[in-house]
Design an enzyme around this catalytic site. Structure first.
Site, mmCIF file in Angstrom:
data_model
loop_
_atom_site.group_PDB
_atom_site.id
_atom_site.type_symbol
_atom_site.label_atom_id
_atom_site.label_comp_id
_atom_site.label_asym_id
_atom_site.label_seq_id
_atom_site.Cartn_x
_atom_site.Cartn_y
_atom_site.Cartn_z
ATOM 1 N N GLU A 104 -7.653 -2.831 13.799
ATOM 2 C CA GLU A 104 -7.173 -1.457 13.651
ATOM 3 C C GLU A 104 -7.324 -0.752 14.986
ATOM 4 O O GLU A 104 -7.954 -1.260 15.910
ATOM 5 C CB GLU A 104 -7.977 -0.708 12.586
ATOM 6 C CG GLU A 104 -9.452 -0.532 12.958
ATOM 7 C CD GLU A 104 -10.151 0.537 12.119
ATOM 8 O OE1 GLU A 104 -9.464 1.345 11.467
ATOM 9 O OE2 GLU A 104 -11.392 0.579 12.152
ATOM 10 N N ASN A 151 -8.640 2.892 16.560
ATOM 11 C CA ASN A 151 -9.306 4.165 16.306
ATOM 12 C C ASN A 151 -8.816 5.167 17.344
ATOM 13 O O ASN A 151 -8.981 4.965 18.544
ATOM 14 C CB ASN A 151 -10.819 4.000 16.379
ATOM 15 C CG ASN A 151 -11.347 3.165 15.220
ATOM 16 O OD1 ASN A 151 -10.773 3.176 14.129
ATOM 17 N ND2 ASN A 151 -12.414 2.429 15.438
ATOM 18 N N ARG A 183 -9.578 7.993 18.757
ATOM 19 C CA ARG A 183 -10.601 9.001 19.047
ATOM 20 C C ARG A 183 -11.630 8.406 19.993
ATOM 21 O O ARG A 183 -11.569 7.229 20.330
ATOM 22 C CB ARG A 183 -11.305 9.390 17.754
ATOM 23 C CG ARG A 183 -11.847 8.137 17.051
ATOM 24 C CD ARG A 183 -12.801 8.462 15.938
ATOM 25 N NE ARG A 183 -12.989 7.349 15.029
ATOM 26 C CZ ARG A 183 -13.869 6.388 15.177
ATOM 27 N NH1 ARG A 183 -14.676 6.371 16.229
ATOM 28 N NH2 ARG A 183 -13.981 5.416 14.300
ATOM 29 N N GLU A 198 -6.476 -9.527 3.045
ATOM 30 C CA GLU A 198 -6.559 -10.248 4.311
ATOM 31 C C GLU A 198 -7.405 -11.476 4.156
ATOM 32 O O GLU A 198 -8.395 -11.449 3.422
ATOM 33 C CB GLU A 198 -7.280 -9.364 5.351
ATOM 34 C CG GLU A 198 -6.382 -8.783 6.373
ATOM 35 C CD GLU A 198 -7.129 -7.846 7.305
ATOM 36 O OE1 GLU A 198 -8.320 -8.057 7.562
ATOM 37 O OE2 GLU A 198 -6.478 -6.899 7.759
ATOM 38 N N LYS A 233 -3.682 1.494 7.976
ATOM 39 C CA LYS A 233 -3.982 0.164 8.524
ATOM 40 C C LYS A 233 -2.799 -0.790 8.404
ATOM 41 O O LYS A 233 -2.609 -1.653 9.265
ATOM 42 C CB LYS A 233 -5.189 -0.431 7.792
ATOM 43 C CG LYS A 233 -6.521 0.151 8.220
ATOM 44 C CD LYS A 233 -7.656 -0.737 7.708
ATOM 45 C CE LYS A 233 -8.920 -0.502 8.478
ATOM 46 N NZ LYS A 233 -9.793 0.524 8.031
ATOM 47 N N GLU A 291 -9.462 -2.398 17.950
ATOM 48 C CA GLU A 291 -10.492 -3.290 17.404
ATOM 49 C C GLU A 291 -9.910 -4.643 16.999
ATOM 50 O O GLU A 291 -8.812 -4.713 16.436
ATOM 51 C CB GLU A 291 -11.148 -2.642 16.170
ATOM 52 C CG GLU A 291 -11.903 -1.366 16.483
ATOM 53 C CD GLU A 291 -12.793 -0.910 15.337
ATOM 54 O OE1 GLU A 291 -13.859 -0.347 15.616
ATOM 55 O OE2 GLU A 291 -12.425 -1.108 14.150
HETATM 56 P P1 ADP Z 1 -17.156 3.501 15.276
HETATM 57 O O1 ADP Z 1 -16.349 2.266 15.455
HETATM 58 O O2 ADP Z 1 -17.003 4.493 16.365
HETATM 59 O O3 ADP Z 1 -18.538 3.246 14.860
HETATM 60 P P2 ADP Z 1 -16.770 4.120 12.546
HETATM 61 O O4 ADP Z 1 -15.523 3.672 11.872
HETATM 62 O O5 ADP Z 1 -18.029 3.418 12.215
HETATM 63 O O6 ADP Z 1 -16.448 4.154 14.073
HETATM 64 O O7 ADP Z 1 -16.943 5.675 12.271
HETATM 65 C C1 ADP Z 1 -17.526 6.572 13.180
HETATM 66 C C2 ADP Z 1 -18.251 7.619 12.426
HETATM 67 O O8 ADP Z 1 -17.403 8.287 11.541
HETATM 68 C C3 ADP Z 1 -19.364 7.065 11.610
HETATM 69 O O9 ADP Z 1 -20.399 8.001 11.629
HETATM 70 C C4 ADP Z 1 -18.748 6.921 10.237
HETATM 71 O O10 ADP Z 1 -19.747 7.018 9.245
HETATM 72 C C5 ADP Z 1 -17.805 8.088 10.216
HETATM 73 N N1 ADP Z 1 -16.571 7.839 9.475
HETATM 74 C C6 ADP Z 1 -15.588 6.993 9.796
HETATM 75 N N2 ADP Z 1 -14.589 7.070 8.936
HETATM 76 C C7 ADP Z 1 -14.929 7.978 8.021
HETATM 77 C C8 ADP Z 1 -14.301 8.533 6.876
HETATM 78 N N3 ADP Z 1 -13.111 8.152 6.492
HETATM 79 N N4 ADP Z 1 -14.971 9.464 6.178
HETATM 80 C C9 ADP Z 1 -16.187 9.871 6.568
HETATM 81 N N5 ADP Z 1 -16.812 9.401 7.657
HETATM 82 C C10 ADP Z 1 -16.205 8.475 8.370
HETATM 83 P P1 ADP Z 2 -13.115 0.270 9.205
HETATM 84 O O1 ADP Z 2 -11.912 1.127 9.348
HETATM 85 O O2 ADP Z 2 -13.870 0.564 7.968
HETATM 86 O O3 ADP Z 2 -13.912 0.223 10.462
HETATM 87 P P2 ADP Z 2 -12.170 -2.397 9.901
HETATM 88 O O4 ADP Z 2 -10.853 -2.957 9.485
HETATM 89 O O5 ADP Z 2 -12.316 -1.988 11.312
HETATM 90 O O6 ADP Z 2 -12.523 -1.202 8.920
HETATM 91 O O7 ADP Z 2 -13.292 -3.452 9.523
HETATM 92 C C1 ADP Z 2 -14.648 -3.124 9.571
HETATM 93 C C2 ADP Z 2 -15.484 -4.389 9.721
HETATM 94 O O8 ADP Z 2 -15.249 -5.287 8.634
HETATM 95 C C3 ADP Z 2 -15.203 -5.218 10.962
HETATM 96 O O9 ADP Z 2 -15.943 -4.780 12.069
HETATM 97 C C4 ADP Z 2 -15.622 -6.603 10.514
HETATM 98 O O10 ADP Z 2 -17.025 -6.714 10.583
HETATM 99 C C5 ADP Z 2 -15.235 -6.635 9.063
HETATM 100 N N1 ADP Z 2 -13.890 -7.224 8.819
HETATM 101 C C6 ADP Z 2 -12.726 -6.547 8.751
HETATM 102 N N2 ADP Z 2 -11.681 -7.388 8.508
HETATM 103 C C7 ADP Z 2 -12.205 -8.625 8.411
HETATM 104 C C8 ADP Z 2 -11.652 -9.935 8.135
HETATM 105 N N3 ADP Z 2 -10.360 -10.134 7.905
HETATM 106 N N4 ADP Z 2 -12.505 -10.971 8.082
HETATM 107 C C9 ADP Z 2 -13.816 -10.794 8.279
HETATM 108 N N5 ADP Z 2 -14.394 -9.610 8.529
HETATM 109 C C10 ADP Z 2 -13.617 -8.516 8.598
HETATM 110 MG MG MG Z 3 -13.240 -0.303 12.335
#
Ligand code: ADP
Ligand code: ADP
Ligand code: MG
Length: 663
Positions: A292, A294, A296, A204, A120, A279
Site C-alpha cells: 500500500e 501511505n 503522509r 491475498e 487498497k 510499503e
Molecule cells: P505507520 O506505518 O506510520 O506506523 P500505521 O498504519 O501504523 O502507520 O499508522 C500510524 C498511526 O496511525 C498509528 O498510530 C495507527 O494506530 C494510526 N492509524 C492508522 N490508521 C488508522 C485508522 N484508520 N484509524 C485510526 N488510527 C489509525
Molecule cells: P495497514 O494499512 O493496516 O498497515 P498493510 O496492508 O500495510 O495494512 O499490512 C499491514 C501488515 O500486515 C504488513 O506490515 C505485514 O506485516 C502484514 N501483511 C499484509 N499483507 C500481507 C500478506 N499478503 N502476507 C503476509 N503478511 C501481510
Molecule cells: Mg501499512
C-alpha cells in the site's frame, strides 16, 4: 508554479508528532497552533505551540476527527496552513479538500491522490499498471460470500482477508483453511465496518514470514520525484511496527535499486506531491510485493532523517509552500545506520494490554547519536482515549551494531515510571540474538508470544525484581517510613521487618539498622548490604556488593516506583497499598503522603478495628487512617495540620492480643 505562502501552521494532531512538527515549524519561523481535546488540556503538545485551541471532548470523533471544529480553530487563530500529522485525519481526502476549500494550505498530497491510495484495491490497480508486483489475490467489487469463497479457493490457503479501506493493522485476518473462511469474512467485515465505515474486503495470498520494507518518497510541484531509500519495519506485533531501521539489513545494492525504482515509478504514476511511503513485503527470497501507499508522514520517518541527514517536516513545509525539493536524487545518500523503537504504554507480558495513568517520572536525555521524540513528560496523563505510543527513541551509529547498542542503552537510561511500558521488552529484543542476526520477520513476535512465554530467555518473560532490587526497595522504604514495619531488639541492634509486594509477590524483608554504614537486608535468606549514597528521587545512587549503581525512583502515595537497569517495578507495603487498611496491627502508619487534616484519637482512648483515627488529604482526596485491631491508644505521633510522609508512624495501639515480643 504559484507560491502558496503561509505564516501560521495549525497541527491537527496530538502527542509526539504534534510536538515534533512544532519544533521544525518554529525553527523555520512559522507561528504554530495546537488543538486539544479535554483529555489533552494539559498535554505536552498543547503547551508546545504558540497558541492552542480546545476542539472538543476526549473521544476522537468529537475532537481530533471533527473536520468542522479543526477548520474553525484555524479560522479563529488566523492559521493559514494545516499539518495533519499521521493517523486521525492524515489520510482523509475529504479533510484535505475541506482545507483547500477554506483557503488553507494542506501539508500533504492532493486530495485526489489520497483518495486513490486510501482504497487498497484501487491503489494496487494503479501499482500494477506502473509495473509493481502485487501479491496475487482478489480485489473485485463483487462482495457476495459465494464469490469471495470461490476466489479464496482459487488463491489457495493460507491467505489474508483485508479491509479495502483498512489501516493501522486493523481489519486483517489470516485464514489457514477453507473451513475458517466464513468466520474470518464475517469478523473482518464487522471490524472494517466499525473502524472504517466501509466493509469491502479483499483477499491475498499470505506470504509466510515476510519482511516489511518501505520506501520514503517525496514529490514537488515542479515535476520532481525522489526517494530517500528504504526502512525495514519487520519487527512488528499484531501487524503493527515497534522497531524500524534504515538501511534494511537484508537488501543488497541491486535489491535496493529495484525496490526504490518501484516506489518512484508509483509516485510518478500517481502524480504524487509531498511526503509519502510505499510499503512492500518481501518473502524469504527477497521477492517484493507492493502492499500500500501511505500518503503522509510516517511514524518512523526519523530513521530516514538520521541516515540521510535531512528534516522531512522542513521538506514538507517547503513543498507545501510551492518550493522545489531541496535535493536532487543524486545528492541524496545514506550514511551509517539508524534504528527507532516505539515506546508504548502497554504490558507486553499481558497481551500488550494498553495502560493508562500518570507518568510520574520521564526525562529522556538526548546525546550523541540519540534522539527522543516524545509526547509525554513527568506529570503527563496517559489517557485511555488515544494510541498507546508515548514516545520514540531513535539511535544512529556508524553501523547496525553501534546503533543497536546505543538504542538499547538510551532506553535503559530513560525509565518511565508510573505505568507499565514496553521498555524492558524493547531492550531485551534489541539485545537478543534474533534481532542481531536480522532474523525477525513480521510474524516472529506473535509466534514467540504463543510459544515462548515461559522461556526465561524470551523477551516475553516478565522481568522479576532481583534480590538486590528487593533490598533496595526495602532500604528506600525504611529511609522514608523510618521503620514503618515491625521492629525488635536483637541484642546488639534494632532489627526491622517489612513486607513488600511487587507484581503479585509478597516478601518479608528483615534488616538491621545501625547508626551508620550500609543496611543489611535479608531477602529469602540471602544477606544483601545496601548503602544509599544518594537518595533524592528520582535520582538514586546505591552501593551493593561493592558496586555503585544508579536507579530512578518516585513515590506515588505509598507506592514506590523503582527502575533499575532496563526494568521498572512498583513496590508497596501490602498493608499500605489500600487506604482503608493502613494499619499494621499495633503500629499505624500514614498510608499516603499528605496533609493531616484531622486527628480523631487521643492517648488512652479505646478503639475498635475499623475506627477512623485520622484523615489525610492527598491528591485532592481524603484518605482515612483506620485501626486494624481493637485496643487502647498508647501513643499519638500525629498533629493536625502537619504534612506527613507516606509510612510515617502516626499511632501506637496496645492491642488486646499484642504479641509478647512487640517492644
Ligand atoms: P505507520 O506505518 O506510520 O506506523 P500505521 O498504519 O501504523 O502507520 O499508522 C500510524 C498511526 O496511525 C498509528 O498510530 C495507527 O494506530 C494510526 N492509524 C492508522 N490508521 C488508522 C485508522 N484508520 N484509524 C485510526 N488510527 C489509525
Ligand atoms: P495497514 O494499512 O493496516 O498497515 P498493510 O496492508 O500495510 O495494512 O499490512 C499491514 C501488515 O500486515 C504488513 O506490515 C505485514 O506485516 C502484514 N501483511 C499484509 N499483507 C500481507 C500478506 N499478503 N502476507 C503476509 N503478511 C501481510
Ligand atoms: Mg501499512
Amino acid at each position: 508554479m504559484t507560491a502558496r505562502r503561509f505564516r501560521k501552521l495549525l497541527i491537527a494532531n496530538r502527542g509526539e508528532i504534534a510536538c515534533r512538527i512544532v519544533r521544525t515549524a518554529r525553527a523555520m519561523g512559522y507561528r504554530t497552533v495546537a488543538v486539544f481535546s479535554d483529555a489533552d488540556a494539559d498535554a505536552m503538545h498543547t503547551r508546545a505551540a504558540d497558541e492552542a485551541v480546545r476542539i472538543g471532548p476526549s473521544p476522537p470523533r468529537e475532537s481530533y476527527l471533527d473536520i468542522a471544529r479543526i477548520l474553525d480553530a484555524a479560522k479563529k487563530t488566523g492559521a493559514d496552513a494545516i499539518h495533519p500529522g499521521y493517523g486521525f485525519l492524515a489520510e482523509n481526502a475529504d479533510f484535505a479538500e475541506a482545507c483547500e476549500a477554506a483557503g488553507l494550505v494542506f501539508v500533504g498530497p492532493p486530495a485526489r491522490v489520497i483518495r486513490a491510495m486510501g482504497d487498497k484495491a484501487a491503489a494496487k490497480a494503479i501499482a500494477e499498471a506502473a509495473g509493481l508486483p502485487c501479491v496475487p489475490g482478489y480485489r473485485g467489487e463483487d462482495q457476495a460470500d459465494a464469490r469471495l469463497t470461490a476466489e479464496a479457493a482459487a488463491i489457495g490457503f493460507p491467505l489474508l482477508v483485508k479491509a479495502v479501506a483498512g489501516g493501522g493493522g486493523r481489519g486483517i485476518r489470516a485464514v489457514h483453511a477453507a473451513a475458517e473462511l466464513p468466520d474470518a469474512l464475517a469478523a473482518a467485515q464487522r471490524e472494517a465496518k466499525a473502524a472504517f465505515g466501509d466493509d469491502r474486503l479483499m483477499l491475498e495470498r499470505l506470504i509466510e514470514r515476510p519482511r516489511h520494507l518501505e520506501v520514503q518518497i517525496f514529490g514537488d510541484d515542479h515535476g520532481n520525484v525522489v526517494h530517500l531509500f528504504e526502512r525495514d519495519c519487520s519487527t512488528q506485533r499484531r501487524r503493527q511496527k515497534i522497531i524500524e531501521e534504515a538501511p534494511s539489513p537484508v537488501l543488497t545494492p541491486a535489491h535496493r535499486e529495484r525496490l526504490t525504482g518501484y516506489a518512484v515509478a508509483l509516485a510518478q504514476a500517481a502524480g504524487y506531491r509531498n511526503a509519502g511511503t510505499v510499503e512492500f513485503i518481501a518473502d524469504a527470497d527477497l521477492t517484493f510485493y507492493f502492499l500500500e501507499m501511505n500518503t503522509r508522514l510516517q511514524v518512523e520517518h526519523p530513521v530516514t532523517e538520521m541516515v540521510v541527514g535531512v528534516d522531512l517536516v522542513d521538506w514538507q513545509l517547503r513543498v507545501a509552500a510551492g518550493e522545489p525539493l531541496p535535493l536532487r536524487q543524486d545528492e541524496i545518500a545514506m550514511r551509517g545506520h539508524a534504528i527507532e523503537a516505539r515506546l508504548c504504554a502497554e504490558d507486553p507480558y499481558d497481551g500488550f494490554r494498553p495502560q493508562a495513568g500518570t507518568v510520574i517520572h520521564f526525562a529522556p536525555q538526548e546525546r550523541g547519536g540519540i534522539r527522543f521524540d516524545t509526547g509525554v513528560e513527568t506529570g503527563s496523563e496517559v489517557s485511555p482515549w488515544y494510541d498507546s505510543m508515548v514516545a520514540k527513541a531513535i539511535a544512529g551509529g556508524r553501523d547496525r551494531l553501534e546503533a543497536t547498542r546505543r538504542l538499547a542503552s538510551a532506553l535503559e537510561d530513560a525509565p518511565l515510571l508510573g505505568l507499565a511500558t514496553n521498555r524492558e521488552f524493547l531492550v531485551a529484543l534489541l539485545r537478543g540474538e534474533a534481532f542481531d542476526r536480522a532474523e525477525i520477520a513480521t510474524t516472529t513476535l506473535d509466534d514467540w508470544a504463543q510459544t515462548a512465554a515461559h522461556d526465561a530467555a524470551s523477551p516475553f518473560a516478565r522481568p522479576r525484581p532481583s534480590p538486590t532490587d528487593w533490598a533496595l526497595a526495602a532500604a528506600l522504604s525504611a529511609e522514608r517510613g523510618g521503620g514503618a514495619g515491625e521492629w525488635f531488639w536483637s541484642g546488639s541492634a534494632f532489627d526491622f521487618s517489612l513486607d513488600l509486594t511487587c507484581g503479585g509477590e509478597t516478601k518479608r524483608l528483615t534488616y538491621t539498622r545501625r547508626r551508620s554504614g550500609p543496611l543489611a537486608v535479608a531477602v529469602d535468606g540471602e544477606r544483601i548490604e545496601i548503602a544509599l549514597i544518594e537518595n533524592a528521587p528520582p535520582r538514586i545512587v546505591f552501593e551493593a556488593d561493592g558496586v555503585r549503581r544508579r536507579a530512578a525512583a518516585a513515590w506515588q502515595g505509598a507506592t514506590l516506583h523503582l527502575a533499575v537497569d532496563d526494568a521498572a517495578f512498583a513496590f508497596a507495603e501490602p498493608d499500605h497499598a489500600h487506604a482503608d487498611d493502613a494499619a499494621d496491627g499495633a503500629r499505624i502508619a500514614a498510608p499516603v503522603a499528605g496533609l493531616l487534616v484531622k486527628v480523631l484519637a487521643e492517648p488512652g482512648q479505646a478503639v475498635a478495628a475499623g475506627d477512623t483515627l485520622a484523615i489525610i488529604e492527598a491528591m485532592k482526596m481524603e484518605t482515612r487512617v483506620t485501626a486494624l485491631a481493637s485496643g487502647r491508644i498508647a501513643a499519638v505521633h500525629a498533629t493536625a495540620g502537619a504534612q506527613v510522609a507516606s509510612g510515617a508512624l502516626l499511632f501506637e495501639i496496645e492491642t488486646e492480643d499484642a504479641p509478647a515480643d512487640v517492644r
